[in-house]
Design a protein around this motif. Structure first.
Motif, short mmCIF file in Angstrom:
data_model
loop_
_atom_site.label_atom_id
_atom_site.label_comp_id
_atom_site.label_asym_id
_atom_site.label_seq_id
_atom_site.Cartn_x
_atom_site.Cartn_y
_atom_site.Cartn_z
N ARG A 90 -12.62 -5.91 32.62
CA ARG A 90 -11.95 -5.45 33.84
C ARG A 90 -10.43 -5.43 33.66
O ARG A 90 -9.75 -4.53 34.15
N ALA A 141 -13.18 -11.01 40.72
CA ALA A 141 -12.94 -9.56 40.68
C ALA A 141 -13.19 -8.88 42.01
O ALA A 141 -13.07 -7.65 42.10
N TRP A 152 -16.96 -1.39 36.65
CA TRP A 152 -16.40 -2.64 37.18
C TRP A 152 -17.48 -3.71 37.27
O TRP A 152 -17.23 -4.89 37.00
#
Length: 280
Positions: free
Chosen positions: A233, A101, A218
């Motif tokens: 996410r 991510a 996040w």
């Protein structure tokens, strides 16, 4: 004429005077002998090795302050210590889903300066059909690999389960003009970019052509997505971009059923199960 001289005292007087002077000399000599260094004094203790400073003439001119500071800061030799020096703690390794991510650390700055840096470069749309161009930006100062983050966003948007399922559309990333501007920002900057909506620094939003993802979400996801940060996410990207595509909120259709991607899953699943995709 020669000066008259005093006659010498008689012999008996001279003898008495000599005896008096001799009697005075004995105690005086003893006193002087005791005052001389090293005479009739105790020897110094051999363990006391501290030298006695001797007076030295003053220097011709005082040293400059910098020289004095340098002398004060010079390290003095010290005896070796048996206590080992502490070993610095290693930087914790992030789990693979965080690296995927774009995270480089998990610390969440509560606010930032608001400077948004668009990720340079472009990613072409993967398939036929209408193309939606979007830019991806990251607030300066966030512990994020911007290119990894942008890659995660584009992989999510162009997933077969996404908004472009069945060739309905595809997404291309650009660092120039775009219909959608997706931003990852600190909680404080998110709140300012989402105004007049008050996010309280906790949720994300879509404001006009801007999609703002809250960095707190996040990193931390939500309790309903514990153990599945990647799924949360993906949901966050699809949900907020769905608003930019014109979709509104939906409710949970029933206990045990997958939550619609446009359900506000950040605020709770309300009996539904996790779902990250428009077309699961």
């Amino acid at each position: 004429m020669p000066s008259p001289q005093a006659a010498p005292p008689p012999a008996g007087r001279r003898a008495r005077t000599g005896r008096v002077l001799a009697g005075l000399c004995l105690p005086l000599c003893l006193l002087l002998a005791c005052a001389r260094p090293g005479v009739n004094q105790l020897a110094p203790d051999p363990a006391d090795r501290t030298p006695t400073p001797s007076a030295a003439p003053p220097p011709a001119s005082a040293p400059p302050p910098s020289a004095a500071l340098a002398a004060q800061s010079s390290p003095l030799p010290s005896a070796p210590s048996s206590t080992p020096s502490p070993t610095p703690s290693p930087t914790p390794t992030l789990p693979p889903e965080d690296v995927l991510a774009g995270l480089t650390r998990r610390e969440v700055p509560p606010d930032g300066a608001g400077a948004l840096a668009v990720v340079p470069g472009s990613t072409p749309a993967p398939g036929p059909g209408p193309v939606r161009a979007l830019s991806v930006a990251v607030e300066a100062g966030l512990p994020v690999d911007a290119e990894e983050f942008a890659s995660f966003v584009m992989t999510t948007l162009n997933d077969p389960r996404g908004w472009g399922a069945g060739g309905a559309m595809s997404f291309a990333r650009t660092d120039g003009e775009a219909a959608i501007h997706l931003v990852l920002a600190t909680p404080g900057t998110t709140n300012r970019l989402c105004a007049p909506l008050d996010t309280a620094g906790e949720v994300s939003c879509r404001n006009q052509e801007m999609v703002v993802l809250n960095f707190r979400r996040w990193v931390e996801a939500t309790p309903e997505y514990t153990g599945n940060p990647t799924g949360y996410r993906q949901y966050l990207v699809n949900h907020e971009v769905g608003h930019a595509l014109g979709h509104g909120h939906e409710a949970c259709p029933g206990p045990g059923r997958p939550a619609p991607v446009m359900q506000q899953q950040t605020l709770g699943l309300h009996g539904c199960t996790q779902n990250s995709w428009p077309h699961p």
